[in-house]
Design an enzyme around this catalytic site. Structure first.
Site: not given
Ligand code: R5P
Length: 292
Positions: A36, A93-94, A189, A191, A221-224
Site C-alpha cells: 500500500e 484510451r478506454q 489503422k 485494432r 507495445t510499439g506495434g503502431t
Molecule cells: C491509439 O490509437 C494510440 O494513439 C496509439 O497509437 C497506441 O496506443 C499505440 O499503441 P501500441 O504502441 O501498442 O501500438
C-alpha cells in the site's frame, strides 16, 4: 503557488517549479510491506495554491492511488486550491465502451480525481481530448507536439514528411508539419478490440529518399510505430524518426521499432525512459503562469 513533485514525476516537478520560481515542496513517500502507498506532507501547505505533478505511466494503478492521496491530503491540510498536473493520463484510451459490458475506465478515473478534491486537471496530449468532457472541473490538454517538432528540426529534419500512424494522430502530425514543412498524411489503422492486434492499410507516400517523422500520442507495445516505420522504409524513406509524447515502451518496444528501421525514437519527460529527450516543463510552466 507551491509545486509538489509526485514520486512518479520528481524531476519534472522540480523543473516546473524552477521555471516558475515557485517553492517546491517535497513529500515523504513509501510503501507499506503489503504494497500500500503512503504519503505525508512535511511542509505546511495551509491556504496555498498547490500544484501536484504526478504522471500515471506504469505502474499506473499505484501512481493513480498516490495521486489521489496527494490531492485528498492537500485539501484536508487546508490547501486553497489543488491543480493536478498528470502529463500521461492512464486509462485515457478506454474512453468509451468498445464491447458490451466494459467499464469506461477513463470516466472512473475522472470521478476519483474529482472526488479526491482536485480543482483543476491538466494533462498533455491526452489520447482523445474530447473525453475530458467527463470532468466537471476545469481542464487543460497541453500539447508537446511543437516541442517535438522543434527537436526534430534541431536534428536536421526540417523538410521531413510528417506521418500520423492512424487517423486520430492526424491533428498531431499537422502541428509537426507546420514546423517541418515537408508534407503530411495518415495511415488507416484498425485494432482488434479483443486481441489488440493492429492492421494497417498501406498507402503510398512521397518519401522516396526523403526523411520522415512519425508522430503519435503514445508508444505502448510499439506495434503502431513498427507498422508505420516498416511502410516508410519499404517506400525508401531515408531517415525515419519516431516521436511521441508518452513513451511507455512495453516489452522492448524501442528495440523493435529500431529493428523495423527507425533511426531515432524520441519521447518526453511525461514518462521517464531512455528515449526521454524533450521536456514538457516549459509548456506546463507557461500554462500555470497564465492561469494563476
Ligand atoms: C491509439 O490509437 C494510440 O494513439 C496509439 O497509437 C497506441 O496506443 C499505440 O499503441 P501500441 O504502441 O501498442 O501500438
Amino acid at each position: 503557488m507551491i509545486v509538489v513533485p509526485g514520486p512518479a514525476s520528481k524531476e519534472l516537478g522540480i523543473k516546473i517549479g524552477t521555471l516558475l520560481g515557485a517553492r517546491v515542496v517535497h513529500v515523504e513517500f513509501k510503501h507499506f510491506p503489503d504494497g500500500e502507498s503512503y504519503v505525508r506532507y512535511i511542509d505546511d501547505i495551509n491556504w496555498e495554491d498547490v500544484v501536484i505533478v504526478q504522471t500515471t505511466s506504469p505502474p499506473q494503478d499505484t501512481r493513480l492511488v498516490q495521486l489521489l492521496l496527494l490531492i485528498d491530503a492537500a485539501k484536508d491540510l487546508g490547501a486553497r486550491s489543488v491543480t493536478a498536473i498528470v502529463p500521461y493520463f492512464a486509462y485515457s484510451r478506454q474512453d468509451k465502451r468498445f464491447r458490451p459490458g466494459e467499464a469506461i475506465s477513463l470516466r472512473t478515473m475522472i470521478k476519483l480525481i474529482e472526488a479526491a478534491g482536485a480543482d483543476r486537471f491538466v494533462t498533455v496530449d491526452v489520447h482523445n481530448p474530447d473525453a475530458l468532457r467527463y470532468f466537471k472541473i476545469p481542464t487543460a490538454n497541453l500539447s508537446a507536439m511543437s516541442l517535438l517538432a522543434e527537436y526534430a528540426k534541431e536534428c536536421g529534419l526540417e523538410g521531413a514528411f510528417s506521418l500520423a500512424p492512424d487517423e486520430h494522430a492526424l491533428p498531431r502530425a499537422k502541428i509537426v508539419e507546420s514546423v517541418l514543412n515537408g508534407g503530411c498524411d495518415w495511415l488507416p489503422k484498425e485494432r482488434d478490440s479483443i486481441t489488440g492486434k493492429i492492421t494497417v492499410v498501406e498507402k503510398t507516400f512521397d518519401v522516396q529518399g526523403k526523411d520522415a517523422v512519425v508522430v503519435d500520442d503514445i508508444i505502448s507495445t510499439g506495434g503502431t510505430m513498427i507498422a508505420a516505420t516498416s511502410i516508410l522504409k519499404k517506400q525508401n524513406a531515408r531517415r525515419v524518426a519516431v516521436m511521441c509524447a508518452h513513451a511507455l515502451l512495453m516489452g522492448g518496444a524501442k528495440e523493435k521499432i529500431i529493428e523495423a528501421g527507425a533511426d531515432m525514437v524520441v519521447g518526453t519527460d511525461s514518462v521517464s525512459s531512455d528515449v526521454t529527450t524533450v521536456s514538457v516543463a516549459p509548456i506546463v510552466a507557461d500554462y500555470l503562469r497564465k492561469g494563476f
